[in-house]
Design an enzyme around this catalytic site. Structure first.
Site, PDB file in Angstrom:
ATOM      1  N   LYS A 173       0.887  -1.185   0.000  1.00 14.84           N
ATOM      2  CA  LYS A 173       0.000   0.000   0.000  1.00 14.84           C
ATOM      3  C   LYS A 173       0.916   1.224   0.000  1.00 14.84           C
ATOM      4  CE  LYS A 173      -1.814   3.037   1.935  1.00 14.84           C
ATOM      5  NZ  LYS A 173      -1.603   4.434   1.483  1.00 14.84           N
ATOM      6  N   GLY A 216       6.911   5.415   7.796  1.00 13.53           N
ATOM      7  CA  GLY A 216       6.128   6.642   7.751  1.00 13.53           C
ATOM      8  C   GLY A 216       6.322   7.436   9.021  1.00 13.53           C
ATOM      9  N   SER A 217       5.332   8.234   9.336  1.00 16.81           N
ATOM     10  CA  SER A 217       5.470   9.147  10.468  1.00 16.81           C
ATOM     11  C   SER A 217       5.323   8.410  11.806  1.00 16.81           C
ATOM     12  CB  SER A 217       4.399  10.241  10.373  1.00 16.81           C
ATOM     13  OG  SER A 217       3.122   9.648  10.420  1.00 16.81           O
ATOM     14  N   THR A 218       5.908   8.982  12.828  1.00 14.87           N
ATOM     15  CA  THR A 218       5.824   8.386  14.163  1.00 14.87           C
ATOM     16  C   THR A 218       4.373   8.374  14.655  1.00 14.87           C
ATOM     17  OG1 THR A 218       8.092   8.974  14.638  1.00 14.87           O
ATOM     18  CG2 THR A 218       6.676   8.626  16.542  1.00 14.87           C
ATOM     19  N   VAL A 277       1.541   8.031  12.931  1.00 17.77           N
ATOM     20  CA  VAL A 277       0.795   6.901  12.354  1.00 17.77           C
ATOM     21  C   VAL A 277       1.376   5.585  12.859  1.00 17.77           C
ATOM     22  CG1 VAL A 277       0.153   5.739  10.206  1.00 17.77           C
ATOM     23  CG2 VAL A 277       0.036   8.219  10.342  1.00 17.77           C
ATOM     24  N   GLU A 310       9.524   1.903  10.689  1.00 19.33           N
ATOM     25  CA  GLU A 310      10.620   2.837  10.371  1.00 19.33           C
ATOM     26  C   GLU A 310       9.990   4.220  10.377  1.00 19.33           C
ATOM     27  OE1 GLU A 310      13.716   2.213  10.164  1.00 19.33           O
ATOM     28  OE2 GLU A 310      13.667   0.029  10.038  1.00 19.33           O
ATOM     29  N   CYS A 364      14.153  10.753   6.109  1.00 19.80           N
ATOM     30  CA  CYS A 364      14.096  10.411   7.539  1.00 19.80           C
ATOM     31  C   CYS A 364      15.467  10.490   8.187  1.00 19.80           C
ATOM     32  CB  CYS A 364      13.513   9.020   7.711  1.00 19.80           C
ATOM     33  SG  CYS A 364      14.386   7.781   6.749  1.00 19.80           S
ATOM     34  N   GLU A 374      10.490  17.082  13.656  1.00 18.75           N
ATOM     35  CA  GLU A 374      10.937  16.743  12.310  1.00 18.75           C
ATOM     36  C   GLU A 374      10.231  17.664  11.321  1.00 18.75           C
ATOM     37  OE1 GLU A 374       9.483  13.051  10.542  1.00 18.75           O
ATOM     38  OE2 GLU A 374      11.519  12.614   9.872  1.00 18.75           O
TER      39      GLU A 374
HETATM   40  P1  NAD Z   1       2.571   8.920   6.904  1.00 16.87           P
HETATM   41  O1  NAD Z   1       2.716   8.266   8.217  1.00 16.87           O
HETATM   42  O2  NAD Z   1       1.604  10.028   6.777  1.00 16.87           O
HETATM   43  O3  NAD Z   1       2.146   7.854   5.795  1.00 16.87           O
HETATM   44  C1  NAD Z   1       2.922   6.708   5.537  1.00 16.87           C
HETATM   45  C2  NAD Z   1       2.030   5.636   4.927  1.00 16.87           C
HETATM   46  O4  NAD Z   1       1.065   5.248   5.900  1.00 16.87           O
HETATM   47  C3  NAD Z   1       1.229   6.093   3.701  1.00 16.87           C
HETATM   48  O5  NAD Z   1       1.137   5.039   2.777  1.00 16.87           O
HETATM   49  C4  NAD Z   1      -0.151   6.393   4.300  1.00 16.87           C
HETATM   50  O6  NAD Z   1      -1.208   6.275   3.371  1.00 16.87           O
HETATM   51  C5  NAD Z   1      -0.230   5.316   5.352  1.00 16.87           C
HETATM   52  N1  NAD Z   1      -1.164   5.584   6.456  1.00 16.87           N
HETATM   53  C6  NAD Z   1      -1.495   6.787   6.985  1.00 16.87           C
HETATM   54  N2  NAD Z   1      -2.391   6.613   7.983  1.00 16.87           N
HETATM   55  C7  NAD Z   1      -2.617   5.277   8.076  1.00 16.87           C
HETATM   56  C8  NAD Z   1      -3.438   4.472   8.904  1.00 16.87           C
HETATM   57  N3  NAD Z   1      -4.232   4.999   9.855  1.00 16.87           N
HETATM   58  N4  NAD Z   1      -3.415   3.136   8.724  1.00 16.87           N
HETATM   59  C9  NAD Z   1      -2.642   2.553   7.791  1.00 16.87           C
HETATM   60  N5  NAD Z   1      -1.850   3.281   6.958  1.00 16.87           N
HETATM   61  C10 NAD Z   1      -1.828   4.618   7.118  1.00 16.87           C
HETATM   62  O7  NAD Z   1       4.037   9.347   6.467  1.00 16.87           O
HETATM   63  P2  NAD Z   1       4.496  10.155   5.172  1.00 16.87           P
HETATM   64  O8  NAD Z   1       4.100  11.566   5.364  1.00 16.87           O
HETATM   65  O9  NAD Z   1       4.059   9.436   3.946  1.00 16.87           O
HETATM   66  O10 NAD Z   1       6.086  10.002   5.235  1.00 16.87           O
HETATM   67  C11 NAD Z   1       6.893  10.866   5.928  1.00 16.87           C
HETATM   68  C12 NAD Z   1       7.334  10.239   7.239  1.00 16.87           C
HETATM   69  O11 NAD Z   1       7.946   8.982   6.994  1.00 16.87           O
HETATM   70  C13 NAD Z   1       8.360  11.062   7.973  1.00 16.87           C
HETATM   71  O12 NAD Z   1       8.058  11.113   9.335  1.00 16.87           O
HETATM   72  C14 NAD Z   1       9.646  10.284   7.755  1.00 16.87           C
HETATM   73  O13 NAD Z   1      10.629  10.497   8.731  1.00 16.87           O
HETATM   74  C15 NAD Z   1       9.156   8.891   7.750  1.00 16.87           C
HETATM   75  N6  NAD Z   1      10.124   8.018   7.075  1.00 16.87           N
HETATM   76  C16 NAD Z   1      10.856   7.146   7.828  1.00 16.87           C
HETATM   77  C17 NAD Z   1      11.809   6.346   7.216  1.00 16.87           C
HETATM   78  C18 NAD Z   1      12.639   5.370   8.006  1.00 16.87           C
HETATM   79  O14 NAD Z   1      13.204   4.475   7.386  1.00 16.87           O
HETATM   80  N7  NAD Z   1      12.739   5.509   9.312  1.00 16.87           N
HETATM   81  C19 NAD Z   1      12.004   6.446   5.843  1.00 16.87           C
HETATM   82  C20 NAD Z   1      11.239   7.347   5.122  1.00 16.87           C
HETATM   83  C21 NAD Z   1      10.286   8.132   5.746  1.00 16.87           C
END
Ligand code: NAD
Length: 452
Positions: free
Chosen positions: A154, A207-209, A211, A229, A263, A355
């Site tokens: 997804k 994704g974000s901390t 979520v 991550e 990230c 961040e």
């Molecule tokens: P996000 O958390 O908004 O979304 C990430 C993914 O989760 C997307 O596919 C989104 O559709 C999905 N999502 C959102 N809400 C959800 C839910 N309730 N249930 C299931 N899926 C859900 O993050 P973003 O804005 O896409 O990415 C940026 C963030 O990702 C930053 O905080 C960044 O630091 C982090 N990131 C971390 C790494 C790592 O390896 N540590 C790498 C890249 C990005």
């Protein structure tokens, strides 16, 4: 079925209009993945290796096409997108090779033979962010498929195009139907279904901390396996004895790469007080030479931010700063934010703590080694970081004291497919890459056979 209009962040031109999947579509994909499970887990290791290598080769053959798609969808400079496309192929090759190497063990016991097996989990849900769409997808696809799982990917709904193409290329390479499924839709409904659905045995999330925490709560109900991550606020620590030219030349890349939407971005630059002004001057000069503009131009170092919404979010942080340097951005359409360097006395400004995920560097002075470690660790995050010094013993003392999972010395390097990658504290749970990650995509089974 609602639709999302995807715009090129550099021009605001429409790149694609995409229907969003529904929860029912996600359910159907999960069932498809489950149905393909038995066939995939029993493919011989050599054949699974061969199929994944063919997938990797197919990706490599389409690297330019994938790179262009990524750049038009998310604004990453084309040089970086090409690097990512080839890194996707390399990652798939690495995990193809791992299929036959992730071996169990035999354990000396009384009265029989004891052995372990790494069993596939079943259906794994992969949820990825928008900042490195195809690259991060490959970090999860490689080990998940190598370990014998089937997957539902997804991708972030604003940057799904390369993930969709990876799904097509997998079929073209001969992966059986149902092994790799891609479903594009909103996270809170379609993505969340991966958390809720009982056929999904594990969720691998980047994704974000915020979520990530929600997913952790959601997975608790079924004790569903979960790796995370998450975000970062990493430190780039420059000691007075460092090669300042080299450290300053590398500093823009450490924080402005991918427009700071990284990230691992070293968005806190910690500089020893005795060389603070000298380093800052060199850092500003290096940032001023950072070429911002058309991401399709191979000479471009930094493109736009991903969407108008994200630009507004970054501006909400940067407009309160009094920067010592602000770069130029192109005129005309696009979601542009200049590179920006600001100075803070300590960790109190919000821009030092949260961040920002944009091209904003906060430069903070420190007195000595203990002070540097204290400031570095004064963060809820702990993803990556760098130490610049010519003193090898100091480098070792400091990296051991840093609360971060992925650290480099005299370099910005963070991620390699053969070495573990991940975060301490609220930056994550589990690791990506290396043979270690395979443990996150398998169950360890122990079998005792009596010889009596
Ligand atoms: P996000 O958390 O908004 O979304 C990430 C993914 O989760 C997307 O596919 C989104 O559709 C999905 N999502 C959102 N809400 C959800 C839910 N309730 N249930 C299931 N899926 C859900 O993050 P973003 O804005 O896409 O990415 C940026 C963030 O990702 C930053 O905080 C960044 O630091 C982090 N990131 C971390 C790494 C790592 O390896 N540590 C790498 C890249 C990005």
């Amino acid at each position: 079925m609602s639709a999302l209009i995807l715009r090129n962040p550099a021009t605001e031109a429409v790149v694609a209009e995409l229907p969003h999947a529904t929860v029912e579509d996600m359910d159907a994909a999960i069932v498809r993945a489950a149905a393909a499970g038995d066939a995939w887990r029993t493919v011989s290791p050599a054949d699974r290796n061969r199929l994944l290598r063919r997938f990797a080769d197919t990706v490599a053959a389409h690297a330019d096409e994938l790179a262009e798609l990524e750049t038009r969808n998310m604004g990453m400079p084309i040089g970086s997108s090409r690097w990512c496309a080839n890194a996707v192929a390399d990652t798939l090759h690495y995990f193809a090779g791992a299929v036959e190497k992730h071996a169990g063990s035999t354990i000396p016991v009384a009265g029989g033979v004891d052995m372990t097996f790494h069993e596939p989990l079943g259906v794994v849900g992969l949820i990825t962010p928008w900042n490195f769409p195809m690259l991060i997808a490959s970090w999860k696809l490689g080990p998940a498929l190598a370990a014998g799982n089937t997957v539902v990917l997804k991708p972030a709904e604003i940057t799904p195009l390369t993930s969709i193409r990876l799904g097509e290329l997998a079929l073209e390479a001969g992966l059986p139907e149902g092994v790799l499924n891609v479903v594009v839709g909103p996270g809170s409904t379609v993505g969340w279904r991966l958390v809720e659905h009982p056929l999904v045995r594990k969720v691998a999330f980047t994704g974000s901390t915020v979520v990530g925490k929600r997913l952790m709560q959601g997975c608790a109900d079924q004790v569903k396996r979960l790796t995370l991550e998450l975000g970062g606020k990493s430190a780039n620590i420059v000691f007075a004895d460092a090669d300042l030219e080299k450290a300053a030349a590398a500093a823009p890349g450490a924080v402005f790469d991918n427009s700071g939407q990284d990230c691992c971005s070293r968005s806190r630059v910690l500089v020893q007080r005795s060389v603070f002004d000298e380093f800052l001057e060199k850092f500003v000069a290096a940032a001023a030479a950072w070429k911002v503009g058309d991401p399709m131009d191979t000479a471009t170092a930094m493109g736009p931010l991903v969407t108008a919404d994200h630009l507004a979010r970054v501006l909400a942080y940067s407009r309160d700063l009094q920067p010592v340097f602000t770069g130029e951005v192109p005129d005309g359409p696009g979601y542009w934010h200049p590179v920006m360097i600001a100075v803070a006395d300590d960790m109190s400004p919000v821009a030092c703590r949260e961040e920002i995920f944009g091209p904003v560097a906060m430069v903070i002075p420190f007195d000595d080694e203990a002070d540097a470690v204290r400031i570095c660790n004064d963060s809820e995050y702990g993803l990556s970081g760098s130490v610049w010094t010519r003193d090898g013993a100091r480098a070792l003392r400091v990296v051991r004291a840093m609360e971060a999972g992925t650290i480099s010395v005299n370099s910005n390097s963070s991620v390699r497919y053969a070495t573990p990658f991940g975060g301490f504290k609220q930056s994550g749970l589990g690791r990506e890459h290396s043979m270690h990650v395979l443990d996150h995509y398998t169950e360890l089974k122990n079998v005792f056979i009596s010889t009596e």
